[in-house]
Each structure stands twice: as structure tokens, then as C-alpha cells.
Design an enzyme around this catalytic site. Sequence first.
Site, PDB file in Angstrom:
ATOM      1  N   SER A  98       0.757  -1.303   0.044  1.00 36.68           N
ATOM      2  CA  SER A  98       0.071   0.073   0.189  1.00 36.68           C
ATOM      3  C   SER A  98       0.769   1.374   0.039  1.00 36.68           C
ATOM      4  O   SER A  98       0.207   2.285  -0.229  1.00 36.68           O
ATOM      5  CB  SER A  98      -0.906  -0.112   1.073  1.00 36.68           C
ATOM      6  OG  SER A  98      -2.036  -0.794   0.864  1.00 36.68           O
ATOM      7  N   LYS A 150       0.095   3.864  -2.827  1.00 33.16           N
ATOM      8  CA  LYS A 150      -0.838   4.880  -2.515  1.00 33.16           C
ATOM      9  C   LYS A 150      -0.104   6.132  -2.594  1.00 33.16           C
ATOM     10  O   LYS A 150      -0.753   7.492  -2.991  1.00 33.16           O
ATOM     11  CB  LYS A 150      -1.665   4.558  -1.484  1.00 33.16           C
ATOM     12  CG  LYS A 150      -2.543   3.622  -1.603  1.00 33.16           C
ATOM     13  CD  LYS A 150      -3.492   3.337  -0.194  1.00 33.16           C
ATOM     14  CE  LYS A 150      -4.574   2.113  -0.392  1.00 33.16           C
ATOM     15  NZ  LYS A 150      -3.837   0.904  -0.300  1.00 33.16           N
ATOM     16  N   SER A 198      -5.503   3.738   4.390  1.00 34.39           N
ATOM     17  CA  SER A 198      -5.219   2.866   3.290  1.00 34.39           C
ATOM     18  C   SER A 198      -6.508   2.426   2.563  1.00 34.39           C
ATOM     19  O   SER A 198      -6.453   1.086   2.216  1.00 34.39           O
ATOM     20  CB  SER A 198      -4.570   1.771   3.859  1.00 34.39           C
ATOM     21  OG  SER A 198      -3.594   1.206   2.938  1.00 34.39           O
TER      22      SER A 198
END
Length: 519
Positions: free
Chosen positions: A178, A181, A347
Amino acid sequence: MRDTANRAARAAARVRAAARRRWRAAAPHQRQTARLTAASATLGLVIALATVAAAGPWDSGQRTAERVRAARPGPGSGGDHTPGEDRAPLTAPQVLAETGPARRRGGGEGGPQDGAGGQGGTRPQQVPPPTTSALADTLEPLLKDGSLGSVRHASVVDAVTGRQLFSQDAAEVSAPASTIKLATAVAALSARGETYRIATRVVVEGERVTLVGGGDPTLRAKDLDGLAERTARALRKRGVRTVTLGYDTSRYRGTDQHPIGPNENIARVTPLMVNEGRTDKSDHGPAPRTADPARDASRRFADELREAGVSPKGAPERRKAGKDARKLAVHRSAPLGALVERMLTHSDNDIAEALARQTALAEGEPAGFAGAGRAVKRTLRGLGLPVEGARFHDGSGLDRTDRVSPALLTRLLTLAADPDRPALRPVLTGLPVAGFTGTLGARYGGERGEPGAGLVRAKTGTLTGVNTLAGTVVDADGRMLAFAFMTSGAPGRDAAQESLDDLASALANCGCRDSPSTG
């Protein structure tokens, strides 16, 4: 003259040595108070300076002087939080020097590149960054921890200048999970702007009414209900009481199913959904999802139209709105900057995929997985960021074939900290705070993690065998650093996360300067 300079240098060295002795002798709670003060001041002043910088250039040193004067410590709460403190916390001017404009406009892309510049000699004195050798002495033993797995890549840079302070295969790419991102956020903000709002529209052609999805995954049930009420009101004014209702999802292209398959971590990626397709009352985190978010949203819209006095004929059908259709009503999302903050704090995979597709739409690419990946990479390359070897197969990091480097992640963070780019500030303000918010809220607790609590702000990344952490920290001297630690092959998630937290905490508690005896 030379003797005077030597005496001044020796006196300065004695002052620094005394300060270090006081720091080492300070109680743990006293150190924590000082560090929390510096960290809080840093983030707030980054945002404040960005706002002022957006108003225009500094004028003849006047705004520079105002900046220094405004940063002087004054009366306020928390100033005497720790009785008997004999080492005052870092003052605002010291921290401001590290986060304010450190270079002239027109510098290199991809974040600050050097510490040159200055404004007529009125800038507060800068706190020196850690030395590379001392930082290596601190981090290298921690990176050898077997719980991190076989792949261990790292990058630490000075957030003021962009200078590389520590590297362990920083240019090598690996699975980011993640932390990708961060790239999605910078690309979307650069392509669309922080004030852009995603529109969900209702249009009409005769008696054909179409609900058109724009790509807002945060559309709530009450938002959709309000949209239906406004639509019904507009139709009644036209004398229309019966309509044929459809819904349009044509803004996105390709499959709506993420490669990981049906999963509680992400809904089908469609431009029309309510509350990210969640079937419970949650607003973040894993949750059961509806099999067809767009269809379910259109059915709720139909029910609300009926309640408002307009009757749809039969069930809503999927169709594309005509080019000549006229707008009846519209709902707009929160600004893109707020969506970025929510995505990073929790997230949020659904928002991440939506932002990647907004980047594709802005760049003229088809809004699907492949088109979004091309658009994100092209946008980042245009910002001068190191995207060699990077692969963006999705916007969320759930795809295990994604690849980025620690060097790219730290450059993304320094770019977001650049005073000349205030529109990217949501990338910093959206980062979870260790021990307090988002995906770091349950980490850094207890005796093991306390040193980094409240000081580390970072995006987490976790897949089976993949554990990453990238963010910012203010070190013990008040210098703001950006870091990225990327690991693969870990035997266990919890132990790997604790080791990553130890690395970030070590940065928070490290002045990391060579002692005078080292020469």
C-alpha cells in the site's frame, strides 16, 4: 583574528557538547515532550508556510521578516508541560528553518534538491542534518533483523534539501504493497488539483432519466437520497411524473474486478457506488461488499425517486447517457485533497483505485487498470521523479506485481514537502500518526514502540510476505527526514512490522551526528 575564530569554534563545540550531555541525562518523558513539540510544530508550520507561499512570492524581505517574527515563541498552552525541564524544547524558529522555503523558486523538480538559497540573511539558522556515517551506524544493524525477510531496501533523505542520507539498494524496485498509494496520491493531485470534486450527475432526455457515475466511491446513501429528491423536484417542475430510469457506468473501461478477485478489502471498481459497496455500517477497513455496486445504487435511487413522487417504470437498466441529455441534478464529492487524506490515513483501496482512474481521465487514458497505470507513471515522470523499473498495475498496491523503489517513495515525500508545491500537502497531512491515527493507530504502543509514538508519520504497506513503511519523521535535533523501508520474504507479519517500527523510531530518536573524536 584566527585565534578569535578558533576560540569561537571551541566555545561553540563546548555548547554543543553540553547540550548533548543534558539531552542524554534527560528523563525519557522529558525527551518525549521535546520531540513531540518539535514534530507538532514542524507539521503545522509546513502547512502554514505553504498557505503563505501560495499567496505569492516574498516581497523585498518583508514577508521573510514577518515569518521570523511570527515564529518567535510566545505565551500559549503546553509551554511548561514538563516541570524542571533544563533543556527547552526546540523553538519554532529552529523548526521553521527546516520546513520553510530552503531554496529559490525554479529549483529542480521532484522536491528540494539542495540547501542553497536564503532570503537576505533573515532566515533562522538551520539545524544540520544527520551525517551519513552516523545514520548508517544506527540503521544498518536494525536492517539485519531476520524478521524483515530476504529483500531489504531502504532510503532516508533530508526533507529540506532532498539529499540522500542513507541508502541500501534505494534504487532497486520491489513490491510496495500500500505504500504505492503515495504515488497514486501525488499523481492524482498533480493531474486534477486538490480542489477538484468528482461529480455524480442525473441527466434527462424526454422521459429517459439516467444516473451517471463519475467515480466517487465515497458517495453516501444520504447523498444519493438528496440527489434523488432534487431530481424529482426538477422533474415535477417539468410536469413529468413517470420516467424510464437507467444508470451509466461508461466512464470506466475494462474489467471492474481487481486481479485479487472478490475480496473484503476492495469492491468492484465502478464509477457508481454507495459507501464503497459496503453492506455493513463501516466506513473504512475490510468489509463485506455487494456483488454489483452500480446496480444496487441505481435501485436505491429509484426507490427514493418513487418516495419523492416520480415513478420509474420497471427496474433501472444499464445504459449510456445520450450526448444531448440535459442535467437535472448533481452531487459533488469532497475535494480531491480530502479524498487523498482519507485514502492515506485508512489505506483505502477503493479511493485509491478511483484516484488512479481520475489521473487516467485527466491524462486522456482509458480509465481502467492499464490506462490508470500508464497515466500515473507518465505524470510522475513529468515531475522528474525516478520511475525507472516502476510498475503500476493498480492504484492500491493490492496487486503483487506492482514495483517501486525506496528512492521513488522518498522523492514523492520530499516533493509533497516542497514549499513551492502546496497543492501536494495532503500527501503529508494524510499520513497516519504512529500510535494515534489510521493504520498506525494500533502500532507503536507499549514500551517497545513508545519512542516513535506521535513522531512517526508514515504510510504502511502489508501483503503476505511483504512489509513496507514510508513517511516522515523529525529527528532528535528537529530535522525533518523522509524515509522508506521496503522488505519482502518476511516469515511473519507482526515481527516484520515491529522491526520496521523500530527503524522509524530510531530515526525519531537519532541526532545521528559523528562525535568530535571521529574527526
